[in-house]
Design a protein around this motif. Structure first.
Motif, PDB file in Angstrom:
ATOM      1  N   UNK A 146       0.994  -1.083  -0.063  1.00 40.50           N
ATOM      2  CA  UNK A 146      -0.053   0.004   0.152  1.00 40.50           C
ATOM      3  C   UNK A 146       0.717   1.516   0.042  1.00 40.50           C
ATOM      4  N   UNK A 147       2.242   1.078   0.345  1.00 42.81           N
ATOM      5  CA  UNK A 147       2.814   2.290   0.264  1.00 42.81           C
ATOM      6  C   UNK A 147       3.882   2.375  -0.879  1.00 42.81           C
ATOM      7  N   UNK A 148       3.558   1.666  -1.797  1.00 47.47           N
ATOM      8  CA  UNK A 148       4.305   1.570  -3.004  1.00 47.47           C
ATOM      9  C   UNK A 148       3.440   2.407  -4.146  1.00 47.47           C
ATOM     10  N   UNK A 155      14.436   3.110 -17.278  1.00 50.23           N
ATOM     11  CA  UNK A 155      14.832   3.491 -15.983  1.00 50.23           C
ATOM     12  C   UNK A 155      14.213   2.833 -14.613  1.00 50.23           C
ATOM     13  N   UNK A 156      14.981   3.260 -13.865  1.00 50.58           N
ATOM     14  CA  UNK A 156      14.440   2.676 -12.329  1.00 50.58           C
ATOM     15  C   UNK A 156      12.991   2.460 -12.166  1.00 50.58           C
ATOM     16  N   UNK A 157      12.375   3.471 -12.406  1.00 50.09           N
ATOM     17  CA  UNK A 157      10.858   3.418 -12.118  1.00 50.09           C
ATOM     18  C   UNK A 157      10.102   2.331 -13.172  1.00 50.09           C
ATOM     19  N   UNK A 158      10.732   2.351 -14.428  1.00 47.73           N
ATOM     20  CA  UNK A 158       9.973   1.391 -15.159  1.00 47.73           C
ATOM     21  C   UNK A 158      10.599  -0.089 -14.868  1.00 47.73           C
ATOM     22  N   UNK A 159      11.469  -0.267 -14.618  1.00 50.61           N
ATOM     23  CA  UNK A 159      11.971  -1.745 -13.981  1.00 50.61           C
ATOM     24  C   UNK A 159      11.301  -1.925 -12.914  1.00 50.61           C
ATOM     25  N   UNK A 160      11.176  -1.400 -11.935  1.00 53.54           N
ATOM     26  CA  UNK A 160      10.371  -1.707 -10.781  1.00 53.54           C
ATOM     27  C   UNK A 160       8.748  -1.729 -11.075  1.00 53.54           C
ATOM     28  N   UNK A 161       8.333  -1.144 -12.144  1.00 52.71           N
ATOM     29  CA  UNK A 161       6.904  -1.171 -12.534  1.00 52.71           C
ATOM     30  C   UNK A 161       6.880  -2.584 -13.130  1.00 52.71           C
ATOM     31  N   UNK A 162       7.641  -3.153 -13.946  1.00 52.52           N
ATOM     32  CA  UNK A 162       7.552  -4.139 -14.848  1.00 52.52           C
ATOM     33  C   UNK A 162       7.682  -5.392 -13.826  1.00 52.52           C
ATOM     34  N   UNK A 201       8.416  -4.417  -5.833  1.00 51.30           N
ATOM     35  CA  UNK A 201       9.675  -3.641  -6.109  1.00 51.30           C
ATOM     36  C   UNK A 201       9.569  -2.268  -6.356  1.00 51.30           C
ATOM     37  N   UNK A 202      10.498  -1.367  -5.401  1.00 49.87           N
ATOM     38  CA  UNK A 202      10.434  -0.017  -5.374  1.00 49.87           C
ATOM     39  C   UNK A 202      11.616   0.392  -6.532  1.00 49.87           C
ATOM     40  N   UNK A 203      11.609   1.699  -6.852  1.00 49.98           N
ATOM     41  CA  UNK A 203      12.506   2.206  -7.908  1.00 49.98           C
ATOM     42  C   UNK A 203      13.961   2.456  -7.084  1.00 49.98           C
ATOM     43  N   UNK A 204      13.930   2.491  -5.633  1.00 46.37           N
ATOM     44  CA  UNK A 204      15.206   2.725  -5.047  1.00 46.37           C
ATOM     45  C   UNK A 204      15.654   1.232  -4.802  1.00 46.37           C
ATOM     46  N   UNK A 205      14.788   0.335  -4.728  1.00 43.06           N
ATOM     47  CA  UNK A 205      15.680  -0.971  -4.752  1.00 43.06           C
ATOM     48  C   UNK A 205      16.394  -1.320  -6.001  1.00 43.06           C
ATOM     49  N   UNK A 206      15.915  -0.936  -7.374  1.00 43.89           N
ATOM     50  CA  UNK A 206      16.412  -0.918  -8.570  1.00 43.89           C
ATOM     51  C   UNK A 206      17.869  -0.052  -8.523  1.00 43.89           C
ATOM     52  N   UNK A 207      17.494   1.137  -7.871  1.00 41.84           N
ATOM     53  CA  UNK A 207      18.551   2.082  -7.926  1.00 41.84           C
ATOM     54  C   UNK A 207      19.725   1.490  -7.321  1.00 41.84           C
TER      55      UNK A 207
END
Length: 433
Positions: free
Chosen positions: A318-320, A397-404, A419-425
């Motif tokens: 719920x926080x992502x 980018x990080x947000x796209x990878x996290x989304x997929x 998965x969050x963009x921060x984890x990908x970053x």
């Protein structure tokens, strides 16, 4: 007596007791290098040693990129610094040319160099101690048959106090207990052979076990899964049915995975990352009987022990922020052509994502690594042209990878944390240049 003197005396007594304990722990089951031992010789011994060297994947660590086989020099990164592998060729000055079979046996069994200095556990003597003297001698005979290469060993690059013998002695007292594998009388010869290979030469626990802050294995959790330090790959539990446990698999599928890097049966599994290297250099060369023995042992591992280890704690869904339509579109554009619109995959080519344990692992490192850097299963005799995955590190980018990735983990019946963009970053920043 004044209080400070009592405290000082007590501290001295405790220090002396601690030093004595460390000394005793490091002196257990020591090898007498002067004791006589009957050694086999000849071509058969060398051939057997070559097989055992492949079983232990010795060349993988003792060969630097672009260097001579077994000549050492490969840097092994640890949280405490870099350890460089040693020269195992029979050069008299820089290799094993001046060693005897007894010195080599002591290195495997006790983790000591020819001079008696303690070795760092980047050389997995914590597993190799289970190897028999006969197998140690065969390994040594093979290494002695190699061309001698003059290559001085590089000094390790470790910070204080980890570069001291005293610190290493304490570590060994806490975590290392020497001892040859003892067969279990209640088990079959095949099961014991599998246990010997997995626990000893295969040193599977070196990657597949959780470790504490000092790099020591957590007691009672062998093969229960763990993050491989500095490599940013998670070696899944070999016992848990939610990770890489094979208790319910058909035996032939396990053998195929270890031999070919893929299993085309009901599991539809394939290996990647560090395990692909293990299959390429080691397990594909083992005999069918040894692979079957390993499979038998792995199937017997108790699942309950593995479930005691939490691989990771994912974020609260719920926080992502998650744009489901955008994620589905990204999947359609970049993934569906190979993995199918419903994540069903293509048999004998691209793995299914629906119901795939590698996709829903609590630890997300492997999935992020694969999307960023791509990868292939190993090329083996049974799978000479493996289908691979391209890298998306420069495409998304990080947000796209996290989304997929979140789309993969929450679609087609999959239920896993986002998965969050921060984890990908973080993972992107750890990619090798």
């Amino acid at each position: 007596m004044k209080t400070w003197r009592k405290l000082a005396l007590g501290a001295c007594v405790l220090a002396a007791a601690g030093a004595a304990w460390v000394w005793l722990m490091n002196g257990r089951d020591e090898v007498d290098v002067s004791a006589p031992f009957a050694h086999a010789s000849g071509d058969a011994q060398v051939e057997r040693g070559a097989y055992l060297a492949r079983a232990g994947n010795c060349m993988g660590c003792h060969t630097a990129r672009g260097g001579a086989n077994y000549a050492g020099g490969l840097g092994i990164a640890t949280p405490f610094g870099t350890v460089y592998s040693s020269n195992l060729t029979p050069d008299e000055r820089t290799g094993l040319g001046s060693w005897s079979p007894a010195y080599f046996w002591r290195a495997l069994h006790n983790g000591r160099s020819k001079s008696g200095r303690l070795l760092y556990p980047a050389f997995p003597y914590t597993s190799y101690t289970q190897v028999t003297r006969q197998d140690s001698d065969a390994l040594f005979a093979y290494l002695r048959s190699l061309p001698a290469v003059v290559q001085p060993n590089r000094p390790n690059s470790l910070g204080f106090p980890f570069n001291t013998q005293a610190a290493l002695a304490v570590w060994r007292a806490l975590y290392f207990s020497p001892g040859v594998y003892q067969p279990q009388a209640s088990r079959s010869a095949e099961w014991n052979r599998g246990a010997y290979l997995v626990q000893g030469l295969g040193h599977c626990a070196a990657c597949h076990s959780p470790r504490d802050a000092l790099g020591g294995p957590r007691r009672g959790l062998d093969l229960a899964g763990g993050l491989i330090a500095m490599q940013n790959w998670y070696a899944p539990s070999l016992a848990s049915p939610h990770e890489a446990g094979v208790g319910e698999w058909k035996r032939e599928d396990i053998v195929s995975l270890l031999k070919n890097g893929v299993a085309y049966g009901e599991s539809g599994a394939s290996v990647s990352g560090p395990m692909a290297e293990v299959v390429l250099r080691s397990t594909q060369h083992l005999s069918e009987s040894d692979l079957d023995a390993m499979a038998q042992y792995l199937q017997s591992l108790p699942a309950g022990k593995a479930d005691a280890v939490a691989s990771a704690t994912g974020p609260d869904p719920s926080s992502v922020p998650f744009d489901a339509p955008k994620a589905a579109k990204l999947y359609e554009q970049h993934c569906a052509q190979c993995h199918g619109e419903q994540g069903q995959g293509v048999p004998k080519a691209y793995p299914a994502l629906a119901g795939n344990r590698a996709v829903t692992l609590a630890a997300t490192e492997n999935l992020v690594q694969m999307v960023l850097a791509g990868g292939y299963p190993p090329a083996t005799a049974g799978n000479p042209r493996p289908f691979g995955m391209p890298p998306f590190v420069l495409v998304l980018d990080d947000s796209e990878i996290a989304a997929v990735i979140t789309h993969l983990r929450t679609s087609w019946g999959n239920q896993a944390s986002p998965v969050t963009p921060m984890q990908v970053q973080r993972m992107r920043g750890r990619q090798a240049p």
